[in-house]
Design a protein around this motif. Structure first.
Motif, PDB file in Angstrom:
ATOM      1  N   LYS A 106      34.688  31.890  25.871  1.00 38.34           N
ATOM      2  CA  LYS A 106      34.596  30.445  26.096  1.00 38.34           C
ATOM      3  C   LYS A 106      33.222  30.059  26.617  1.00 38.34           C
ATOM      4  O   LYS A 106      32.675  29.030  26.235  1.00 38.34           O
ATOM      5  CB  LYS A 106      35.678  29.995  27.079  1.00 38.34           C
ATOM      6  CG  LYS A 106      37.041  29.887  26.438  1.00 38.34           C
ATOM      7  CD  LYS A 106      38.104  29.562  27.463  1.00 38.34           C
ATOM      8  CE  LYS A 106      39.467  29.570  26.808  1.00 38.34           C
ATOM      9  NZ  LYS A 106      40.535  29.331  27.791  1.00 38.34           N
ATOM     10  N   ILE A 107      32.677  30.913  27.508  1.00 39.66           N
ATOM     11  CA  ILE A 107      31.330  30.608  28.019  1.00 39.66           C
ATOM     12  C   ILE A 107      30.331  30.672  26.869  1.00 39.66           C
ATOM     13  O   ILE A 107      29.504  29.783  26.697  1.00 39.66           O
ATOM     14  CB  ILE A 107      30.922  31.602  29.134  1.00 39.66           C
ATOM     15  CG1 ILE A 107      31.895  31.498  30.308  1.00 39.66           C
ATOM     16  CG2 ILE A 107      29.500  31.331  29.597  1.00 39.66           C
ATOM     17  CD1 ILE A 107      31.690  32.554  31.356  1.00 39.66           C
ATOM     18  N   ILE A 108      30.424  31.735  26.065  1.00 40.69           N
ATOM     19  CA  ILE A 108      29.439  31.930  25.001  1.00 40.69           C
ATOM     20  C   ILE A 108      29.478  30.781  24.003  1.00 40.69           C
ATOM     21  O   ILE A 108      28.445  30.327  23.512  1.00 40.69           O
ATOM     22  CB  ILE A 108      29.679  33.278  24.284  1.00 40.69           C
ATOM     23  CG1 ILE A 108      29.352  34.425  25.236  1.00 40.69           C
ATOM     24  CG2 ILE A 108      28.838  33.390  23.020  1.00 40.69           C
ATOM     25  CD1 ILE A 108      29.659  35.789  24.673  1.00 40.69           C
ATOM     26  N   ILE A 109      30.667  30.265  23.701  1.00 40.66           N
ATOM     27  CA  ILE A 109      30.743  29.179  22.730  1.00 40.66           C
ATOM     28  C   ILE A 109      30.470  27.821  23.373  1.00 40.66           C
ATOM     29  O   ILE A 109      29.695  27.018  22.869  1.00 40.66           O
ATOM     30  CB  ILE A 109      32.120  29.188  22.035  1.00 40.66           C
ATOM     31  CG1 ILE A 109      32.202  30.430  21.155  1.00 40.66           C
ATOM     32  CG2 ILE A 109      32.318  27.938  21.201  1.00 40.66           C
ATOM     33  CD1 ILE A 109      33.396  30.480  20.268  1.00 40.66           C
ATOM     34  N   SER A 110      31.097  27.576  24.520  1.00 38.73           N
ATOM     35  CA  SER A 110      31.003  26.238  25.115  1.00 38.73           C
ATOM     36  C   SER A 110      29.647  25.937  25.739  1.00 38.73           C
ATOM     37  O   SER A 110      29.144  24.824  25.627  1.00 38.73           O
ATOM     38  CB  SER A 110      32.066  26.048  26.188  1.00 38.73           C
ATOM     39  OG  SER A 110      33.322  26.000  25.609  1.00 38.73           O
ATOM     40  N   LEU A 111      29.077  26.920  26.410  1.00 45.15           N
ATOM     41  CA  LEU A 111      27.867  26.630  27.165  1.00 45.15           C
ATOM     42  C   LEU A 111      26.719  26.156  26.278  1.00 45.15           C
ATOM     43  O   LEU A 111      26.162  25.078  26.520  1.00 45.15           O
ATOM     44  CB  LEU A 111      27.471  27.848  28.011  1.00 45.15           C
ATOM     45  CG  LEU A 111      26.413  27.564  29.071  1.00 45.15           C
ATOM     46  CD1 LEU A 111      26.991  26.729  30.191  1.00 45.15           C
ATOM     47  CD2 LEU A 111      25.838  28.845  29.622  1.00 45.15           C
ATOM     48  N   PRO A 112      26.356  26.922  25.215  1.00 50.46           N
ATOM     49  CA  PRO A 112      25.267  26.426  24.358  1.00 50.46           C
ATOM     50  C   PRO A 112      25.621  25.083  23.730  1.00 50.46           C
ATOM     51  O   PRO A 112      24.761  24.194  23.658  1.00 50.46           O
ATOM     52  CB  PRO A 112      25.154  27.498  23.267  1.00 50.46           C
ATOM     53  CG  PRO A 112      25.834  28.686  23.790  1.00 50.46           C
ATOM     54  CD  PRO A 112      26.871  28.197  24.738  1.00 50.46           C
ATOM     55  N   LEU A 113      26.887  24.908  23.332  1.00 46.27           N
ATOM     56  CA  LEU A 113      27.290  23.642  22.728  1.00 46.27           C
ATOM     57  C   LEU A 113      27.109  22.483  23.696  1.00 46.27           C
ATOM     58  O   LEU A 113      26.594  21.429  23.321  1.00 46.27           O
ATOM     59  CB  LEU A 113      28.755  23.716  22.306  1.00 46.27           C
ATOM     60  CG  LEU A 113      29.021  23.948  20.832  1.00 46.27           C
ATOM     61  CD1 LEU A 113      30.503  24.058  20.581  1.00 46.27           C
ATOM     62  CD2 LEU A 113      28.421  22.818  20.007  1.00 46.27           C
TER      63      LEU A 113
END
Lengths: 325, 326
Positions: A106-113
């Motif tokens: 979730k961090i890997i997908i949400s953070l950059p987004l």
């Protein structure tokens, strides 16, 4: 002993008022002066003891063979039996892997987004578009996972959801997203990003608003184009916030989102969907293995505490003194 | 051209006036795209990419919502795919699903249960959180450190759901609506945000009120609270949303059909594979099952969507209070 120690700490603020009195008398007077404050505290404190501390007391059943009719105190001690049962079981690694996978994913997908979204909202020159996107992007955060599940159903319904219609149009075979072992993790990660992306962008937008505009103006005059301004001004400026957010996430890495998984999963995908919390729920409240489930909860609690203390330490070191507690 | 210059001047004020002015208009980006310097090709490409990305995000958010809305209006006679259903013209829509849901007591009952939980929960949560946060912000209080420790320990050390479940069942809260909100009536996070706010109120204000003979409760009610409307509102909304959306506690503690709150009813409707499985709602008329599911999703989301524009401002404020300080 303890009273004296306490007194020194608390007395310092009121030293001027109470200077001539000795320590013990001063503490007594201070307490008396604050009687009404303590009275205000009475009900919340009782609440705290009942709803926050009794559960900690109840957690002792992790070391017991809990029998409902015998109660918390009456059940027999069995030492670390529950813990060793858990650690030696086959699902131990599976649960740990899934939990960490979902929180890290979730961090890997949400953070950059969310960073991209924040920058886009900040850079957008069309006020109407910006306002609409900003408002709509925050909205899903306020919807519960039950509602989210309903929305996902219309998209992902096994035979006839919108996504499967598109797949069929493109000539593929429909997938049952919610009970397919390889599709399910993606549903979890992407639906979470969809729901929380806008909300997590707020903090970055705030950080962007804090950038001194003269920096941009100077860069423009020097001939830096938009990309260079992002690269050399925007990103370095919000870097501390990004790092802080990341560090704070370390503290909650064992919380992979009970509500979401619980609403979305089903027996066919347990092997990739089950996280510590959902397992504790099923084991404890559906199969009445209270002792074992509590042991697992406690295991999570202890590691969660360690992670949280580490993350808090790192955050306060980074931000010089400002910490969560 | 003249327009641009005007804008530049207008923007120059907050820019030079430092942080304070900028914070007031958080949602306005300082306009850098006035043509003080001729934009290069790279700049134009950048702006196009930004716009494309924004539209993309917009679509990503709107499409799933739209598919649910159109699904809920699908008539019983509809024969087509979901995808085609999204482009069904409004004059072919049917409101049978809504008639079926609203004509049924179950939905109204669940709505009022949720409303009770919301009102009771927020009142109870504020009644507990505000005094506690206030007491924690009294700097001269003997034992203040101990109090902070008492608050922090359960926050950091979370023992999980089973011990709380044992507690709630042992004090006989099952099948009481209070069981939904009482376990979460003080959220440590909200408590800390509120305390931080109270900490910022100058101590002299309280001191002078005390000298004038106010009791501690009067200080809180007459001095502190009027100054803290925004934060009380924000925290109240935080609690409100969490209680309104809570289905976990309701699922654990409420087994009486007549006490089901909205999320539980919705979950039951969604999980039922056929509507005859769902016995409480019997008058489904002639709407398709999928439409009824979608309509129940839409109806459950509506209160939040209506309230949202009013609360958004407070929420954004609250998040920032909790995260970035200063």
């Amino acid at each position: 002993m303890t009273i004296d120690k306490k007194n020194k700490k608390n007395g310092s603020a009121t030293v001027v008022v109470n200077a001539p009195l000795n320590n013990r008398g001063r503490l007594g007077r201070e307490i008396k002066r604050h009687t009404s404050v303590y009275l205000l505290l009475l009900i919340p404190l009782i609440y705290y003891i009942i709803f926050k501390y009794v559960p900690i007391w109840n957690a002792q059943i992790a070391f017991k063979d809990f029998q409902a009719r015998r109660g918390v105190l009456g059940s027999a001690w069995i030492g670390l039996q529950n813990f060793s049962d858990f650690i030696n079981s086959f699902y131990f690694w599976e649960l740990l892997r899934n939990t960490v996978f979902y929180s890290v994913g979730k961090i890997i997908i949400s953070l950059p987004l969310s960073i991209l979204l924040a920058i886009a909202i900040y850079e957008c020159t069309r006020p109407v578009l910006r306002k609409i996107v900003q408002t709509l992007a925050y909205l899903p955060h306020f919807l519960s996972w039950v509602i989210m599940y309903g929305i996902l159903l219309s998209l992902l319904a096994p035979a006839d959801g919108v996504l499967n219609d598109i797949i069929r149009l493109c000539g593929g075979t429909p997938i049952d997203f919610l009970s397919n072992v390889s599709a399910f993790p993606w549903v979890v990660l992407i639906s979470d990003a969809w729901k929380e992306m806008g909300w997590s962008a707020i903090i970055f937008i705030a950080a962007l608003m804090g950038i001194d505009v003269s920096l941009f103006e100077a860069a423009m005059v020097e001939g830096a184009n938009s990309w260079q301004r992002i690269r050399y001004i925007t990103l370095p400026a919000i870097r501390p916030v990004i790092v802080t957010v990341l560090l704070l996430k370390i503290g909650t890495i064992l919380d992979a989102g009970f509500d979401q998984i619980y609403m979305l999963y089903s027996p066919p995908v347990y092997s990739v969907a089950d996280i510590i919390d959902t397992w504790v729920y099923r084991q404890g409240l559906l199969q009445f293995e209270f002792g074992l489930a509590t042991a697992v909860g406690l295991f999570k609690g202890v590691f969660g505490m360690i992670l949280m203390l580490i993350s808090n330490k790192l955050v306060s070191r980074m931000n010089e003194g400002s910490s969560i507690f | 051209m003249a327009d641009n210059e005007m804008k530049l001047q207008a923007e120059a004020v907050p820019a030079t006036d430092g942080k304070k002015k900028k914070k007031e208009k958080v949602h306005l980006k300082p306009n850098l795209h006035n043509k003080t310097v001729r934009p290069t090709t790279a700049d134009r490409v950048f702006q196009i990419i930004v716009d494309v990305f924004m539209v993309f995000i917009l679509l990503v958010i709107v499409v799933p919502v739209w598919s649910t809305i159109t699904l809920s209006f699908r008539p019983n006679t509809y024969i087509g795919t979901y995808l085609e259903g999204m482009f069904l013209p409004p004059w072919d829509w049917s409101i049978d699903a809504y008639k079926a849901l609203l004509g049924n007591d179950g939905f109204a009952l669940a709505f009022f249960n949720s409303l009770k939980i919301l009102v009771g929960g927020v009142a109870c949560a504020l009644f507990l959180t505000v005094p506690m946060a206030y007491v924690m912000s009294v700097k001269t209080l003997p034992g203040r450190k101990i109090l902070s420790t008492i608050v922090i320990i359960p926050y950091v050390f979370n023992v999980g759901m089973i011990p709380s479940y044992l507690l709630v069942t042992s004090i006989g809260l099952q099948n009481h609506l209070a069981a939904v909100f009482l376990p979460g009536a003080i959220s440590t996070y909200n408590l800390i945000i509120m305390r931080q706010f109270f900490d910022g109120i100058p101590g002299e204000l309280k001191e002078s009120a005390r000298i004038d003979g106010c009791s501690e409760i009067q200080v809180l009610m007459k001095i502190i609270l009027p100054l803290s409307k925004a934060i009380v509102m924000t925290i109240g909304l935080y609690y409100g949303v969490s209680f309104w959306n809570n289905f976990f506690n309701a699922m654990l503690y409420i087994s009486d059909n007549y006490l089901y709150p909205l999320p539980i009813l919705l979950r039951n409707i969604l999980m039922a594979s056929g509507m005859n499985e769902y016995v409480e709602v019997n008058a489904f008329g002639n709407a398709p099952v999928q439409a009824i599911k979608a309509a129940s999703v839409f109806l459950s989301a509506i209160p939040m969507v209506i309230a949202y524009p009013f609360i958004q401002k407070y929420f954004t404020k609250g998040t920032l209070l909790g995260s970035v300080k200063g």
